[in-house]
Design an enzyme around this catalytic site. Structure first.
Site, PDB file in Angstrom:
ATOM      1  N   HIS A   1     -81.987  65.835  34.317  1.00  0.00           N
ATOM      2  CA  HIS A   1     -82.147  65.460  32.910  1.00  0.00           C
ATOM      3  C   HIS A   1     -82.882  64.125  32.758  1.00  0.00           C
ATOM      4  O   HIS A   1     -83.886  64.036  32.057  1.00  0.00           O
ATOM      5  CB  HIS A   1     -80.749  65.381  32.283  1.00  0.00           C
ATOM      6  N   PHE A   2     -82.399  63.089  33.430  1.00  0.00           N
ATOM      7  CA  PHE A   2     -83.024  61.769  33.354  1.00  0.00           C
ATOM      8  C   PHE A   2     -84.155  61.691  34.391  1.00  0.00           C
ATOM      9  O   PHE A   2     -84.074  60.960  35.383  1.00  0.00           O
ATOM     10  CB  PHE A   2     -81.984  60.662  33.596  1.00  0.00           C
TER      11      PHE A   2
END
Length: 285
Positions: free
Chosen positions: A265-266
């Site tokens: 996600h990041f």
């Protein structure tokens, strides 16, 4: 080696003292890049990207109300419409009206609301794990979005995501080598989440997230109508917004440039070395 200076500033918008970071580029006519952060983070998630790009571009990253260093007055209504209101007012307050926009996670529903109101502001679009299609909702995300305040156990489920374990998992989930993820990001995020009133703000936004899904068709129509030059960069192992959400953009933006990376996600945390050159090439054309 050119390393930019980064200014840390505040401006008041509708009673909200908005904190933001702004690079001081090497030339006064540098084009602007707006960075809109995700959950549960703030503008600090972009510190390394600002160092990489900030000498050539005027890079600006605000904290939303109730995130990072931005405090909202008592009684502030935590909805995505209100977050967009404040970001819109922030951009007017600093007189930023032409820019490339980078949207990630919560930055997508905030940014697309601003874009709907002011399509003339958006010169280019960079999407990094920022969803605008139901294709990009995992079963876990769908279950989370369906939670309602009156539902037994809903609050406990949301609060479980706001713990240190939940915050850390968002950074490290789907990452091939966790040693590349600095603990500073999720540790600082948790510091802010643990401040008085912050978890209640996140509860309200979690219950309002369905309003974003309801607006997906309008955002897709906006993309088809305005067709901004677009770069899509996506971590394919995102537990909330899986890879189909990236490819879905091509239905409305067939000329968009798409890169899917082997991360979570990041994606900037371990993929900055890939993403920063892609952004620089995209913006320099």
């Amino acid at each position: 080696m050119a390393v930019p200076r980064i200014a840390h500033r505040r401006v008041t918008v509708d009673g909200v003292e908005v904190f933001y970071r702004e690079s001081l580029p090497g030339r006064p006519d540098a084009p602007a890049l707006l960075l809109l952060h995700g959950f549960p983070s703030a503008s600090h998630q972009y510190r390394r990207l600002m160092d990489a790009l900030g000498d050539d571009y005027r890079v600006i990253a605000p904290d939303y109300p109730g995130f990072g260093h931005t405090e909202a007055p008592e009684g502030f209504e935590y909805t995505f419409d209100r977050l967009a209101d404040v970001v819109e007012g922030f951009l007017e307050a600093i007189d930023l009206r032409r820019f490339a926009m980078y949207v990630f996670d919560f930055g997508a529903p905030v940014g697309f609301r601003v874009a709907e109101r002011h399509p003339e502001w958006i010169e280019r679009l960079i999407v990094q794990n920022g969803n605008a299609y139901e294709d990009g909702l995992s079963p876990q995300a769908r279950d989370f979005i369906a939670l309602r305040p009156e539902q037994p156990g809903a609050e406990e489920i949301i609060r479980g995501l706001l713990t240190l374990e939940g915050t850390r998992s968002q950074y490290e989930g789907g990452v091939a080598d966790a040693s590349l993820i600095a603990p500073d990001g999720w540790t600082l995020d948790q510091h802010f989440l643990d401040l008085p009133g912050r978890k209640e703000a996140q509860l309200a936004l979690a219950y309002d997230y369905h309003s974003n899904v309801e607006r997906y068709p309008a955002w897709q129509a906006w993309l088809r109508k305005h067709t901004p030059p677009t770069l899509i960069v996506w971590g394919r192992h995102d537990m909330f917004f899986p890879e189909p959400g990236a490819h879905a953009y091509l239905r409305d933006l067939p000329d968009a440039e798409l890169h899917v990376l082997d991360t979570g996600h990041f994606a900037l945390e371990d993929g900055l070395h890939e993403i920063a050159p892609l952004i620089e090439d995209f913006l320099s054309r």
